[in-house]
Design a protein around this motif. Structure first.
Motif, PDB file in Angstrom:
ATOM      1  N   LEU A  12       0.136  -1.081  -0.183  1.00  0.00           N
ATOM      2  CA  LEU A  12      -0.127   0.394  -0.114  1.00  0.00           C
ATOM      3  C   LEU A  12       0.583   0.747   0.032  1.00  0.00           C
ATOM      4  CD1 LEU A  12      -2.268  -1.242   2.777  1.00  0.00           C
ATOM      5  CD2 LEU A  12      -2.774  -1.440   0.508  1.00  0.00           C
ATOM      6  N   VAL A  13       0.816   2.313  -1.409  1.00  0.00           N
ATOM      7  CA  VAL A  13       1.379   3.176  -1.206  1.00  0.00           C
ATOM      8  C   VAL A  13       0.585   4.319  -0.747  1.00  0.00           C
ATOM      9  CG1 VAL A  13       3.331   2.742  -2.247  1.00  0.00           C
ATOM     10  CG2 VAL A  13       1.564   3.215  -4.093  1.00  0.00           C
ATOM     11  N   GLY A  14       0.715   5.805  -0.637  1.00  0.00           N
ATOM     12  CA  GLY A  14       0.292   6.775  -0.364  1.00  0.00           C
ATOM     13  C   GLY A  14       0.237   7.807   0.133  1.00  0.00           C
ATOM     14  N   PHE A  15       0.231   9.453   0.359  1.00  0.00           N
ATOM     15  CA  PHE A  15       0.290  10.518   0.903  1.00  0.00           C
ATOM     16  C   PHE A  15      -0.292  10.184   2.099  1.00  0.00           C
ATOM     17  CE2 PHE A  15      -0.249  14.558   2.186  1.00  0.00           C
ATOM     18  CZ  PHE A  15       1.068  15.049   1.434  1.00  0.00           C
ATOM     19  N   MET A  16       0.541  10.959   3.185  1.00  0.00           N
ATOM     20  CA  MET A  16       0.303  10.382   4.628  1.00  0.00           C
ATOM     21  C   MET A  16      -1.957  10.950   4.936  1.00  0.00           C
ATOM     22  SD  MET A  16       2.911  13.332   6.136  1.00  0.00           S
ATOM     23  CE  MET A  16       3.369  13.876   4.945  1.00  0.00           C
ATOM     24  N   GLY A  17      -2.123   9.948   6.087  1.00  0.00           N
ATOM     25  CA  GLY A  17      -3.436   9.842   6.131  1.00  0.00           C
ATOM     26  C   GLY A  17      -4.429   9.505   4.954  1.00  0.00           C
ATOM     27  N   THR A  18      -4.475   8.706   3.934  1.00  0.00           N
ATOM     28  CA  THR A  18      -4.420   8.159   3.174  1.00  0.00           C
ATOM     29  C   THR A  18      -5.239   6.784   3.636  1.00  0.00           C
ATOM     30  OG1 THR A  18      -2.443   7.430   1.891  1.00  0.00           O
ATOM     31  CG2 THR A  18      -4.327   9.653   0.862  1.00  0.00           C
ATOM     32  N   GLY A  19      -4.511   6.460   4.678  1.00  0.00           N
ATOM     33  CA  GLY A  19      -5.410   4.869   5.623  1.00  0.00           C
ATOM     34  C   GLY A  19      -4.617   4.170   5.273  1.00  0.00           C
ATOM     35  N   LYS A  20      -3.137   4.083   4.356  1.00  0.00           N
ATOM     36  CA  LYS A  20      -1.956   3.283   4.627  1.00  0.00           C
ATOM     37  C   LYS A  20      -2.540   2.362   5.962  1.00  0.00           C
ATOM     38  CE  LYS A  20       0.804   5.527   3.209  1.00  0.00           C
ATOM     39  NZ  LYS A  20       0.138   6.881   3.436  1.00  0.00           N
ATOM     40  N   SER A  21      -1.947   2.749   7.202  1.00  0.00           N
ATOM     41  CA  SER A  21      -1.447   1.501   8.098  1.00  0.00           C
ATOM     42  C   SER A  21      -3.126   1.298   8.399  1.00  0.00           C
ATOM     43  CB  SER A  21      -0.897   2.325   9.367  1.00  0.00           C
ATOM     44  OG  SER A  21       0.266   3.153   8.588  1.00  0.00           O
ATOM     45  N   THR A  22      -3.699   2.247   8.248  1.00  0.00           N
ATOM     46  CA  THR A  22      -5.489   1.935   9.429  1.00  0.00           C
ATOM     47  C   THR A  22      -5.797   0.124   8.397  1.00  0.00           C
ATOM     48  OG1 THR A  22      -5.666   3.533   9.610  1.00  0.00           O
ATOM     49  CG2 THR A  22      -8.096   2.496   9.828  1.00  0.00           C
ATOM     50  N   VAL A  23      -5.462   0.451   6.805  1.00  0.00           N
ATOM     51  CA  VAL A  23      -6.843  -0.591   5.809  1.00  0.00           C
ATOM     52  C   VAL A  23      -5.103  -1.525   5.689  1.00  0.00           C
ATOM     53  CG1 VAL A  23      -6.656  -0.859   3.130  1.00  0.00           C
ATOM     54  CG2 VAL A  23      -7.408   0.903   4.521  1.00  0.00           C
ATOM     55  N   CYS A  24      -4.426  -1.582   6.386  1.00  0.00           N
ATOM     56  CA  CYS A  24      -3.683  -3.161   6.101  1.00  0.00           C
ATOM     57  C   CYS A  24      -3.904  -3.900   7.272  1.00  0.00           C
ATOM     58  CB  CYS A  24      -2.003  -2.063   6.736  1.00  0.00           C
ATOM     59  SG  CYS A  24      -1.237  -3.271   6.546  1.00  0.00           S
ATOM     60  N   GLN A  25      -3.510  -2.986   8.392  1.00  0.00           N
ATOM     61  CA  GLN A  25      -4.244  -4.307   9.257  1.00  0.00           C
ATOM     62  C   GLN A  25      -6.119  -4.953   9.328  1.00  0.00           C
ATOM     63  OE1 GLN A  25      -2.664  -4.607  12.718  1.00  0.00           O
ATOM     64  NE2 GLN A  25      -0.886  -3.318  11.342  1.00  0.00           N
ATOM     65  N   LEU A  26      -6.798  -3.865   8.221  1.00  0.00           N
ATOM     66  CA  LEU A  26      -7.512  -4.699   8.277  1.00  0.00           C
ATOM     67  C   LEU A  26      -7.465  -5.745   7.216  1.00  0.00           C
ATOM     68  CD1 LEU A  26      -9.892  -1.579   8.049  1.00  0.00           C
ATOM     69  CD2 LEU A  26     -10.124  -2.808  10.035  1.00  0.00           C
ATOM     70  N   LEU A  27      -6.883  -5.785   5.856  1.00  0.00           N
ATOM     71  CA  LEU A  27      -6.455  -6.232   4.838  1.00  0.00           C
ATOM     72  C   LEU A  27      -6.404  -7.735   5.751  1.00  0.00           C
ATOM     73  CD1 LEU A  27      -7.240  -6.487   1.854  1.00  0.00           C
ATOM     74  CD2 LEU A  27      -5.245  -5.593   1.833  1.00  0.00           C
ATOM     75  N   ALA A  28      -4.827  -7.339   5.995  1.00  0.00           N
ATOM     76  CA  ALA A  28      -4.558  -9.034   7.070  1.00  0.00           C
ATOM     77  C   ALA A  28      -5.361  -9.578   7.480  1.00  0.00           C
ATOM     78  CB  ALA A  28      -3.063  -8.109   7.683  1.00  0.00           C
ATOM     79  N   LYS A  29      -5.914  -8.796   8.530  1.00  0.00           N
ATOM     80  CA  LYS A  29      -7.400 -10.026   9.185  1.00  0.00           C
ATOM     81  C   LYS A  29      -7.693 -10.521   7.939  1.00  0.00           C
ATOM     82  CE  LYS A  29      -8.005  -7.633  12.833  1.00  0.00           C
ATOM     83  NZ  LYS A  29      -8.190  -6.258  13.879  1.00  0.00           N
ATOM     84  N   ARG A  30      -8.283  -9.632   7.574  1.00  0.00           N
ATOM     85  CA  ARG A  30      -9.341 -10.799   6.282  1.00  0.00           C
ATOM     86  C   ARG A  30      -8.817 -11.400   5.471  1.00  0.00           C
ATOM     87  NH1 ARG A  30     -13.707  -8.761   2.827  1.00  0.00           N
ATOM     88  NH2 ARG A  30     -13.930 -10.225   0.782  1.00  0.00           N
ATOM     89  N   LEU A  31      -7.545 -11.185   5.072  1.00  0.00           N
ATOM     90  CA  LEU A  31      -6.989 -12.520   4.420  1.00  0.00           C
ATOM     91  C   LEU A  31      -5.893 -13.516   4.811  1.00  0.00           C
ATOM     92  CD1 LEU A  31      -5.613  -9.963   1.128  1.00  0.00           C
ATOM     93  CD2 LEU A  31      -7.712 -11.480   1.251  1.00  0.00           C
ATOM     94  N   GLY A  32      -5.989 -13.041   6.321  1.00  0.00           N
ATOM     95  CA  GLY A  32      -4.889 -13.746   6.581  1.00  0.00           C
ATOM     96  C   GLY A  32      -3.108 -13.885   6.567  1.00  0.00           C
ATOM     97  N   TYR A  33      -2.988 -12.731   6.094  1.00  0.00           N
ATOM     98  CA  TYR A  33      -1.342 -12.952   6.071  1.00  0.00           C
ATOM     99  C   TYR A  33      -1.456 -11.657   6.937  1.00  0.00           C
ATOM    100  CZ  TYR A  33      -2.468 -13.772   0.928  1.00  0.00           C
ATOM    101  OH  TYR A  33      -3.054 -14.670   0.040  1.00  0.00           O
ATOM    102  N   ASP A  34       0.273 -11.738   7.319  1.00  0.00           N
ATOM    103  CA  ASP A  34       0.671 -10.701   8.281  1.00  0.00           C
ATOM    104  C   ASP A  34       0.895  -9.917   8.056  1.00  0.00           C
ATOM    105  OD1 ASP A  34       1.196 -12.822   9.491  1.00  0.00           O
ATOM    106  OD2 ASP A  34       3.666 -12.842   9.436  1.00  0.00           O
ATOM    107  N   ALA A  35       0.244  -8.841   9.089  1.00  0.00           N
ATOM    108  CA  ALA A  35       0.436  -7.333   8.109  1.00  0.00           C
ATOM    109  C   ALA A  35       2.116  -6.131   8.942  1.00  0.00           C
ATOM    110  CB  ALA A  35      -0.110  -6.240   9.219  1.00  0.00           C
ATOM    111  N   VAL A  36       2.277  -5.734   7.653  1.00  0.00           N
ATOM    112  CA  VAL A  36       3.569  -5.479   7.930  1.00  0.00           C
ATOM    113  C   VAL A  36       3.378  -3.475   7.908  1.00  0.00           C
ATOM    114  CG1 VAL A  36       6.449  -5.200   7.309  1.00  0.00           C
ATOM    115  CG2 VAL A  36       5.756  -6.721   7.433  1.00  0.00           C
ATOM    116  N   ASP A  37       3.790  -2.994   8.876  1.00  0.00           N
ATOM    117  CA  ASP A  37       4.224  -1.507   9.150  1.00  0.00           C
ATOM    118  C   ASP A  37       5.205  -0.834   8.921  1.00  0.00           C
ATOM    119  OD1 ASP A  37       3.796   1.506   9.896  1.00  0.00           O
ATOM    120  OD2 ASP A  37       1.870   1.324   9.140  1.00  0.00           O
ATOM    121  N   MET A  38       5.555   0.122   7.680  1.00  0.00           N
ATOM    122  CA  MET A  38       7.438   0.278   7.173  1.00  0.00           C
ATOM    123  C   MET A  38       7.696   0.779   8.665  1.00  0.00           C
ATOM    124  SD  MET A  38       8.246   0.244   3.443  1.00  0.00           S
ATOM    125  CE  MET A  38       9.458   1.586   4.355  1.00  0.00           C
ATOM    126  N   ASP A  39       5.952   1.664   9.238  1.00  0.00           N
ATOM    127  CA  ASP A  39       6.859   3.542   9.496  1.00  0.00           C
ATOM    128  C   ASP A  39       7.585   2.821  10.975  1.00  0.00           C
ATOM    129  OD1 ASP A  39       7.134   5.843   8.191  1.00  0.00           O
ATOM    130  OD2 ASP A  39       4.681   5.964   8.162  1.00  0.00           O
TER     131      ASP A  39
END
Ligand SMILES: Nc1ncnc2c1ncn2[C@@H]1O[C@H](COP(=O)(O)OP(=O)(O)OP(=O)(O)O)[C@@H](O)[C@H]1O
Ligand SMILES: O=C(O)C1=C[C@@H](O)[C@@H](O)[C@H](O)C1
Ligand SMILES: [Mg+2]
Length: 175
Positions: A12-39
């Motif tokens: 997931l790429v995008g400007f600050m505040g577009t929701g990358k970190s938030t969506v990453c957690q939700l998507l990982a849960k939904r698909l059963g993959y690990d979530a990795v937040d670069m920051d």
């Protein structure tokens, strides 16, 4: 989403505040993959907060740490959902690596929504002081920076869950 599935991370790429970190957690849960937040990963590796890296060593040092973290994350064998930092796309070799090892999804939002989402958060060193002015300036500077993605989703009128559902459905439909 096509032949890149299975062998690729979802990046997931995008400007600050577009929701990358938030969506990453939700998507990982939904698909059963690990979530990795670069920051978060950079803060763990460096043992200090991003705003302290900026304050103590400057943006260039942060960008170097960011590239190192990105390459290490992309090299991992298992599929992961990766939330990049908003400026990780500023180096062309970072974008090339993301396209090679990932299915890259850009999240966007209009300026007013971005400002509303990030204005009261003190974690982002580039938005201290007049956050609205900084957002407008950086959005202008980065006008085309996220265009290299395989897919772009405008999150302005979507909740993070709706964004995650949209990506997740597309991914699962591929079988
Ligand atoms: N689609 C959305 N609708 C409303 N609020 C959102 C949406 N996406 C994210 N937010 C909110 O905006 C704030 C910033 O989101 P988040 O940290 O996920 O952004 P980010 O893209 O990871 O930013 P950064 O590049 O700085 O890491 C959070 O408070 C989050 O809850
Ligand atoms: O857009 C940017 O340049 C940044 C975004 C954040 O995710 C952090 O990586 C940092 O605050 C810099
Ligand atoms: Mg984030």
């Amino acid at each position: 989403m096509n032949e890149k599935k299975r062998k690729a991370h979802i990046v997931l790429v995008g400007f600050m505040g577009t929701g990358k970190s938030t969506v990453c957690q939700l998507l990982a849960k939904r698909l059963g993959y690990d979530a990795v937040d670069m920051d978060a990963e950079i803060e763990r590796r460096e043992g200090r907060r991003i705003k302290d890296i900026f304050a103590e060593e400057g943006e260039a040092a942060f960008r170097k740490a960011e590239t190192e973290a990105l390459f290490e994350i992309l090299a991992r064998p298992d599929v992961q959902i990766v939330a990049t930092g908003g400026g990780a796309v500023l180096a062309e070799h970072n974008c090339e690596a993301m396209l090679k090892d990932g299915y890259v999804i850009a999240l966007t939002a209009d300026a007013a929504h971005i400002i509303a989402r990030v204005a009261n958060d003190t974690a982002r060193p580039l938005l201290q002081g007049n956050a609205a002015a900084a957002v407008n300036r950086l959005l202008h500077e980065r006008k085309r920076a996220y265009d290299f993605a395989h897919l772009t989703i405008d999150t302005t009128d979507l909740t993070p869950q709706q964004v995650a559902d949209r990506i997740g459905e597309g991914w699962l439909q591929l079988g």
